[in-house]
Design a protein around this motif. Structure first.
Motif, mmCIF file in Angstrom:
data_model
loop_
_atom_site.group_PDB
_atom_site.id
_atom_site.type_symbol
_atom_site.label_atom_id
_atom_site.label_comp_id
_atom_site.label_asym_id
_atom_site.label_seq_id
_atom_site.Cartn_x
_atom_site.Cartn_y
_atom_site.Cartn_z
ATOM 1 N N ARG A 91 0.838 -1.208 0.000
ATOM 2 C CA ARG A 91 0.000 0.000 0.000
ATOM 3 C C ARG A 91 0.875 1.261 0.000
ATOM 4 N NH1 ARG A 91 -5.310 -0.499 0.422
ATOM 5 N NH2 ARG A 91 -6.194 -2.477 1.110
ATOM 6 N N GLY A 92 0.423 2.257 -0.751
ATOM 7 C CA GLY A 92 1.188 3.493 -0.842
ATOM 8 C C GLY A 92 2.249 3.463 -1.925
ATOM 9 N N THR A 93 2.384 2.325 -2.627
ATOM 10 C CA THR A 93 3.337 2.237 -3.732
ATOM 11 C C THR A 93 2.575 1.932 -5.014
ATOM 12 O OG1 THR A 93 3.733 -0.151 -3.653
ATOM 13 C CG2 THR A 93 4.992 1.221 -2.112
ATOM 14 N N LEU A 94 3.219 2.176 -6.136
ATOM 15 C CA LEU A 94 2.564 1.931 -7.413
ATOM 16 C C LEU A 94 2.431 0.440 -7.713
ATOM 17 C CD1 LEU A 94 4.199 4.830 -9.429
ATOM 18 C CD2 LEU A 94 1.804 4.646 -8.737
ATOM 19 N N PHE A 95 3.292 -0.369 -7.092
ATOM 20 C CA PHE A 95 3.124 -1.809 -7.311
ATOM 21 C C PHE A 95 1.813 -2.306 -6.697
ATOM 22 C CE2 PHE A 95 3.679 -6.339 -6.376
ATOM 23 C CZ PHE A 95 3.995 -6.795 -7.644
ATOM 24 N N PHE A 96 1.335 -1.626 -5.673
ATOM 25 C CA PHE A 96 0.054 -1.998 -5.078
ATOM 26 C C PHE A 96 -1.061 -1.948 -6.127
ATOM 27 C CE2 PHE A 96 -3.999 -0.559 -3.246
ATOM 28 C CZ PHE A 96 -4.278 -1.616 -2.375
ATOM 29 N N ASP A 97 -0.985 -0.935 -7.001
ATOM 30 C CA ASP A 97 -2.022 -0.794 -8.023
ATOM 31 C C ASP A 97 -1.899 -1.856 -9.105
ATOM 32 O OD1 ASP A 97 -3.444 1.787 -7.178
ATOM 33 O OD2 ASP A 97 -1.335 2.335 -7.123
ATOM 34 N N VAL A 98 -0.659 -2.266 -9.392
ATOM 35 C CA VAL A 98 -0.464 -3.398 -10.301
ATOM 36 C C VAL A 98 -1.081 -4.652 -9.685
ATOM 37 C CG1 VAL A 98 1.240 -4.871 -11.440
ATOM 38 C CG2 VAL A 98 1.656 -2.410 -11.257
ATOM 39 N N ALA A 99 -0.741 -4.898 -8.406
ATOM 40 C CA ALA A 99 -1.253 -6.083 -7.707
ATOM 41 C C ALA A 99 -2.777 -6.050 -7.593
ATOM 42 C CB ALA A 99 -0.611 -6.176 -6.327
ATOM 43 N N ARG A 100 -3.306 -4.849 -7.400
ATOM 44 C CA ARG A 100 -4.754 -4.700 -7.270
ATOM 45 C C ARG A 100 -5.468 -5.145 -8.552
ATOM 46 N NH1 ARG A 100 -7.553 -0.317 -8.720
ATOM 47 N NH2 ARG A 100 -5.704 1.001 -8.793
ATOM 48 N N LEU A 101 -4.909 -4.778 -9.705
ATOM 49 C CA LEU A 101 -5.505 -5.169 -10.973
ATOM 50 C C LEU A 101 -5.334 -6.665 -11.227
ATOM 51 C CD1 LEU A 101 -4.466 -2.119 -13.181
ATOM 52 C CD2 LEU A 101 -6.769 -2.729 -12.450
ATOM 53 N N ILE A 102 -4.173 -7.217 -10.833
ATOM 54 C CA ILE A 102 -3.963 -8.660 -10.974
ATOM 55 C C ILE A 102 -4.972 -9.413 -10.113
ATOM 56 C CG2 ILE A 102 -2.357 -10.563 -10.545
ATOM 57 C CD1 ILE A 102 -0.059 -8.634 -11.139
ATOM 58 N N LYS A 103 -5.157 -8.956 -8.890
ATOM 59 C CA LYS A 103 -6.090 -9.605 -7.973
ATOM 60 C C LYS A 103 -7.517 -9.551 -8.510
ATOM 61 C CE LYS A 103 -7.608 -9.492 -3.127
ATOM 62 N NZ LYS A 103 -7.439 -8.796 -1.814
ATOM 63 N N SER A 104 -7.877 -8.429 -9.095
ATOM 64 C CA SER A 104 -9.238 -8.234 -9.577
ATOM 65 C C SER A 104 -9.547 -9.041 -10.831
ATOM 66 C CB SER A 104 -9.478 -6.748 -9.850
ATOM 67 O OG SER A 104 -10.706 -6.535 -10.493
ATOM 68 N N LYS A 105 -8.602 -9.082 -11.775
ATOM 69 C CA LYS A 105 -8.882 -9.661 -13.090
ATOM 70 C C LYS A 105 -8.226 -11.019 -13.330
ATOM 71 C CE LYS A 105 -11.528 -6.336 -14.427
ATOM 72 N NZ LYS A 105 -12.961 -6.586 -14.722
ATOM 73 N N GLN A 106 -7.249 -11.386 -12.505
ATOM 74 C CA GLN A 106 -6.610 -12.699 -12.604
ATOM 75 C C GLN A 106 -6.188 -13.044 -14.047
ATOM 76 O OE1 GLN A 106 -6.417 -15.244 -9.601
ATOM 77 N NE2 GLN A 106 -6.204 -13.113 -8.992
ATOM 78 N N PRO A 107 -5.342 -12.233 -14.650
ATOM 79 C CA PRO A 107 -4.888 -12.536 -16.009
ATOM 80 C C PRO A 107 -4.053 -13.818 -16.044
ATOM 81 C CG PRO A 107 -3.561 -10.785 -15.056
ATOM 82 C CD PRO A 107 -4.708 -11.007 -14.116
ATOM 83 N N SER A 108 -3.994 -14.440 -17.204
ATOM 84 C CA SER A 108 -3.228 -15.683 -17.340
ATOM 85 C C SER A 108 -1.723 -15.442 -17.250
ATOM 86 C CB SER A 108 -3.556 -16.349 -18.684
ATOM 87 O OG SER A 108 -4.918 -16.676 -18.772
ATOM 88 N N LEU A 109 -1.280 -14.254 -17.689
ATOM 89 C CA LEU A 109 0.150 -13.969 -17.784
ATOM 90 C C LEU A 109 0.425 -12.528 -17.380
ATOM 91 C CD1 LEU A 109 3.084 -14.587 -18.852
ATOM 92 C CD2 LEU A 109 2.234 -13.885 -21.122
ATOM 93 N N CYS A 110 1.483 -12.334 -16.610
ATOM 94 C CA CYS A 110 1.968 -10.991 -16.264
ATOM 95 C C CYS A 110 3.448 -10.925 -16.623
ATOM 96 C CB CYS A 110 1.796 -10.697 -14.779
ATOM 97 S SG CYS A 110 0.113 -10.825 -14.172
ATOM 98 N N ILE A 111 3.836 -9.878 -17.320
ATOM 99 C CA ILE A 111 5.249 -9.648 -17.640
ATOM 100 C C ILE A 111 5.630 -8.293 -17.068
ATOM 101 C CG2 ILE A 111 6.937 -9.294 -19.470
ATOM 102 C CD1 ILE A 111 5.360 -11.235 -21.185
#
Length: 421
Positions: A91-111
């Motif tokens: 929380r408080g970092t930009l990676f949190f927002d990346v993780a938030r989108l991964i958690k929400s949409k569960q994409p098959s692949l992240c690079i």
């Protein structure tokens, strides 16, 4: 059809490499979201992809479903000490927002792409947190440290690339390889036949424009000073660094007389000071210790030390504090701080210094052009540059090397055939 999002998109280097890989494999793709907060980078992105990528990821909530997440995210320390090092710690970092989108949409692949220092950043806590977050979200991942010079680029650029896959461990055949330590080592390896890569080595001379605009030429005065120091042989500029804080294959401000011409003894004084101030007998300060007159007398062999010190202080080549003397160091006074060797590779492009990389080519002492910087990052000549050079230099210093992403994505797609089934 693979649907993907391009976060921290910059000028689209990751997207370009991703799309090139899929096109070669005959796979259709569609970018459903591009996100970039730098308005000048967005102008370049729109000129090339036809999309306005301006978006503050921290305010992003409603996003369509997607299959792949691409992100060249910034490296930020996570401040929560002593916790589990998981999702909440970001929380408080930009990676949190990346993780938030991964958690929400569960994409098959992240690079994900980042600087090589990510592994040791914040004493390893940053990378450990990222690993735990991805694991908590149900992802297995592999990472590689790869050097752009091994992928058909004339640039020594090491970055970390993280491949995260939902539910199973991805197979990668690309090996970790940080390449040669510098351009000199690369050249030696090349000459001795020690480079073994499927991509043919590309050198600086291969990316140079034949007749760029005269505005990229160094000033007549600066060129004259360089010519004098090198006794008329400007080929000696190849690989030369212009810097006051070190010796070696360098030219210094006092050699050029940038703050005033220096006598033979003044130049020798400065060269001896730079060579001796790091010696352990004078202390272990990383940047070289300030020395007293008595200490300097142990290595300066002439009896004119008082007049030499006085003259150099007046010209501001050295400074004095509490009876101790040290360099007035820095490289911002040079029009070019590094001349590239056409027969080797470039140092790493950065956002702040790309505009002051130089080359001696076709009889001209000049700076690299923005197009040449684009080529060093693997952007095709059809790629539209920002009309302002200052913006273009910054953007390519920040960019992701296109061919590395292309090779990585092809490796993932070929060796993980069940990824999108």
């Amino acid at each position: 059809m693979i649907r993907f999002i391009d976060l921290f998109a910059g000028t689209g280097g990751i997207r370009l490499g991703f799309e090139q890989a899929l096109n070669e494999l005959g796979i259709k793709s569609k970018c459903i979201l591009s996100a970039e907060i730098d308005k000048e980078a967005c102008k370049t992105y729109e000129a090339n992809f036809g999309e306005n990528a301006y978006c503050d990821i921290t305010q992003l909530s409603e996003v369509e479903d997607f299959d792949v997440l691409l992100a060249g995210f910034p490296c930020q320390a996570f401040s929560s000490a002593g916790k589990r090092l998981g999702f909440e710690d970001t929380r408080g970092t930009l990676f949190f927002d990346v993780a938030r989108l991964i958690k929400s949409k569960q994409p098959s692949l992240c690079i994900l792409e980042n600087v090589r220092g990510l592994v040791g950043h914040n004493r390893g806590r940053t990378f450990e947190t990222i690993k735990n977050v991805l694991s908590d979200l149900g992802y297995k991942f592999e990472y590689r440290l790869l050097n752009s010079s091994n992928y058909g680029l004339a640039q020594n650029r090491v970055r970390i690339y993280i491949v995260a896959v939902k539910d199973f461990s991805p197979i990668l055949t690309l090996a970790n390889d940080v390449g040669a330590v510098d351009s000199h080592a690369f050249k030696n390896n090349l000459m001795n036949g020690n480079l073994f890569h499927e991509h043919q080595s590309v050198l600086v001379k291969d990316i140079l424009e034949n007749n760029p605009n005269a505005k990229y030429d160094c000033s007549e005065e600066f060129t004259k000073k360089l010519t004098k120091v090198l006794e008329g042989d400007l080929n000696k500029l190849h690989g030369i660094r212009l810097i006051d804080s070190r010796g070696g294959n360098s030219i210094h401000s006092w050699d050029l007389g940038l703050r005033g011409e220096c006598s033979v003894h003044e130049i020798e004084f400065m060269d001896l000071l730079i060579a001796n101030r790091r010696k352990k007998i004078f202390g272990t300060h990383q940047d070289g210790k300030a020395l007293s007159k008595k200490q300097i007398e142990t290595f300066y062999p002439y009896d004119d030390i008082d007049s030499i010190i006085s003259s150099l202080l007046q010209k501001r080549y050295i400074k004095e504090a509490n009876g101790l003397y040290n360099l007035v160091a820095g490289n911002m006074s040079f029009e070019v701080f590094k001349f590239l060797d056409p027969d080797s590779i470039s140092i790493t492009l950065t956002a702040s210094d790309s505009n002051r990389l130089g080359v001696y080519h076709n009889g001209r002492v000049r700076r690299l052009t923005p197009r040449e910087c684009a080529r060093l990052q693997g952007f095709p000549d059809s790629y539209v540059l920002h009309p302002k050079d200052t913006c273009a230099y910054k953007q390519f210093g920040n960019a992701v090397s296109v061919p590395v992403i292309k090779a990585l994505v092809k490796d993932v797609m070929i060796h993980n055939p069940n990824l999108f089934k």
